[in-house]
Design a protein around this motif. Structure first.
Motif, short mmCIF file in Angstrom:
data_model
loop_
_atom_site.label_atom_id
_atom_site.label_comp_id
_atom_site.label_asym_id
_atom_site.label_seq_id
_atom_site.Cartn_x
_atom_site.Cartn_y
_atom_site.Cartn_z
N LEU A 1 0.84 -1.20 0.00
CA LEU A 1 0.00 0.00 0.00
C LEU A 1 0.88 1.25 0.00
CD1 LEU A 1 -2.92 -0.73 2.45
CD2 LEU A 1 -3.10 -0.24 0.04
N VAL A 2 0.63 2.15 -0.94
CA VAL A 2 1.41 3.38 -1.02
C VAL A 2 0.47 4.58 -1.21
CG1 VAL A 2 3.49 2.29 -1.96
CG2 VAL A 2 1.72 3.09 -3.52
N GLY A 3 1.02 5.75 -0.99
CA GLY A 3 0.28 6.99 -1.26
C GLY A 3 -0.99 7.15 -0.45
N ASP A 4 -2.02 7.63 -1.12
CA ASP A 4 -3.30 7.90 -0.45
C ASP A 4 -3.95 6.64 0.09
OD1 ASP A 4 -3.03 10.57 -1.00
OD2 ASP A 4 -4.25 10.53 -2.82
N ASP A 5 -3.75 5.49 -0.61
CA ASP A 5 -4.32 4.24 -0.12
C ASP A 5 -3.72 3.86 1.23
OD1 ASP A 5 -5.95 3.87 -2.36
OD2 ASP A 5 -4.35 2.87 -3.47
N ARG A 6 -2.43 4.09 1.39
CA ARG A 6 -1.77 3.77 2.66
C ARG A 6 -2.29 4.67 3.78
NH1 ARG A 6 1.95 0.76 4.54
NH2 ARG A 6 3.24 1.31 6.30
N ILE A 7 -2.46 5.96 3.48
CA ILE A 7 -3.00 6.88 4.49
C ILE A 7 -4.40 6.46 4.91
CG2 ILE A 7 -3.81 9.25 4.85
CD1 ILE A 7 -1.47 10.20 3.20
N THR A 8 -5.24 6.13 3.93
CA THR A 8 -6.60 5.68 4.23
C THR A 8 -6.57 4.42 5.09
OG1 THR A 8 -7.36 6.60 2.12
CG2 THR A 8 -8.83 5.05 3.22
N TYR A 9 -5.71 3.47 4.73
CA TYR A 9 -5.58 2.20 5.47
C TYR A 9 -5.20 2.47 6.92
CZ TYR A 9 -3.32 -2.11 7.07
OH TYR A 9 -2.94 -3.20 7.80
N LEU A 10 -4.19 3.32 7.13
CA LEU A 10 -3.73 3.61 8.49
C LEU A 10 -4.81 4.33 9.31
CD1 LEU A 10 -0.04 4.61 7.73
CD2 LEU A 10 -0.86 2.48 8.74
N LYS A 11 -5.57 5.20 8.64
CA LYS A 11 -6.66 5.90 9.33
C LYS A 11 -7.74 4.91 9.78
CE LYS A 11 -6.25 10.35 7.09
NZ LYS A 11 -6.79 11.22 6.08
N VAL A 12 -8.13 4.03 8.87
CA VAL A 12 -9.18 3.06 9.19
C VAL A 12 -8.68 2.10 10.27
CG1 VAL A 12 -10.57 1.16 8.29
CG2 VAL A 12 -10.29 3.24 6.94
N LYS A 13 -7.44 1.68 10.15
CA LYS A 13 -6.85 0.75 11.12
C LYS A 13 -6.83 1.37 12.52
CE LYS A 13 -2.91 -2.28 11.73
NZ LYS A 13 -1.56 -2.59 11.31
N SER A 14 -6.61 2.70 12.59
CA SER A 14 -6.56 3.36 13.89
C SER A 14 -7.93 3.83 14.37
CB SER A 14 -5.60 4.55 13.83
OG SER A 14 -6.14 5.57 13.01
N GLY A 15 -8.96 3.61 13.54
CA GLY A 15 -10.32 3.96 13.95
C GLY A 15 -10.78 5.34 13.50
N THR A 16 -9.99 6.02 12.67
CA THR A 16 -10.36 7.34 12.16
C THR A 16 -11.34 7.20 11.01
OG1 THR A 16 -8.15 8.13 12.73
CG2 THR A 16 -9.44 9.51 11.24
N LYS A 17 -12.31 8.10 10.95
CA LYS A 17 -13.34 8.08 9.90
C LYS A 17 -12.74 8.52 8.57
CE LYS A 17 -17.74 8.27 8.56
NZ LYS A 17 -17.56 7.90 7.21
N VAL A 18 -13.10 7.81 7.50
CA VAL A 18 -12.69 8.21 6.15
C VAL A 18 -13.93 8.29 5.27
CG1 VAL A 18 -10.38 7.18 6.32
CG2 VAL A 18 -12.25 5.82 5.42
#
Length: 199
Positions: free
Chosen positions: A162-179
């Motif tokens: 996972l790179v770029g925006d997909d990685r950021i989205t993944y890390l947000k969801v993994k930490s419980g942040t809303k996307v």
């Protein structure tokens, strides 16, 4: 308790003309500047407030409509920027940004300025997005390690690819942040692709 002063149109400005001008400006700008949970009617109301506040600076040197258009439009830009997102990417003023490309980073998220800018905008947008209980349940279950990610090996493969925006989205969801839904759909498709490529 302090009594609020009622805003009125100054005597030097015809009230009917003012209302007519506000209506014209609202029809042109309210749709363009609506965002988050601020709908068309909310923006019309905001336009009226900004116009009334701007009248104290009106000097009669140019037509009232031109003055109000400029004043209201500038205030709406600031209002949207402060409450929703800053449109000015830091890349545009960066000395490393040449010919529409960054000369230092292949992944924009490695740049601290860009990462902070996108992160602030995402947080502001998430505050403006109304979330239902069902959406929260859905997002909470997507990265349930036991149900969806069979083992740590698979998680490692996913995180490596996972790179770029997909990685950021993944890390947000993994930490419980809303996307956003769009980001979630894009991420889900990317995860399915990685899993099928390495499955």
């Amino acid at each position: 308790m302090k009594k609020q002063k009622k805003k009125t149109v100054p005597l030097s400005v015809d009230e009917n003309e003012f209302i007519k001008i506000i209506d014209i400006i609202s029809k042109k700008l309210a749709y363009k500047f609506k965002f988050g949970y601020h709908n068309y009617d909310d923006m019309k109301q905001q336009i009226s407030i900004f116009a009334l506040e701007g009248l104290k600076n009106y000097d009669h040197k140019r037509p009232l409509e031109n003055f109000l258009w400029t004043h209201v439009r500038n205030r709406l830009f600031n209002y949207k920027r402060d409450n929703y997102q800053r449109p000015d990417k830091p890349c545009l003023t960066c000395p490393l940004y040449k010919h529409m490309t960054c000369t230092k980073y292949s992944n924009k998220n490695e740049c601290e300025l860009y990462y902070n800018w996108i992160n602030r905008n995402t947080i502001k947008k998430n505050l403006m997005h109304l979330t239902t209980i069902d959406e929260i349940k859905d997002y909470a279950n997507i990265f349930n390690e036991e149900d969806n990610m069979v083992n740590n090996e698979l998680i490692k493969i996913v995180e490596e690819h996972l790179v770029g925006d997909d990685r950021i989205t993944y890390l947000k969801v993994k930490s419980g942040t809303k996307v956003s839904k769009a980001d979630m759909i894009k991420l889900t498709e990317k995860l399915q692709q990685i899993i099928s490529d390495h499955g």
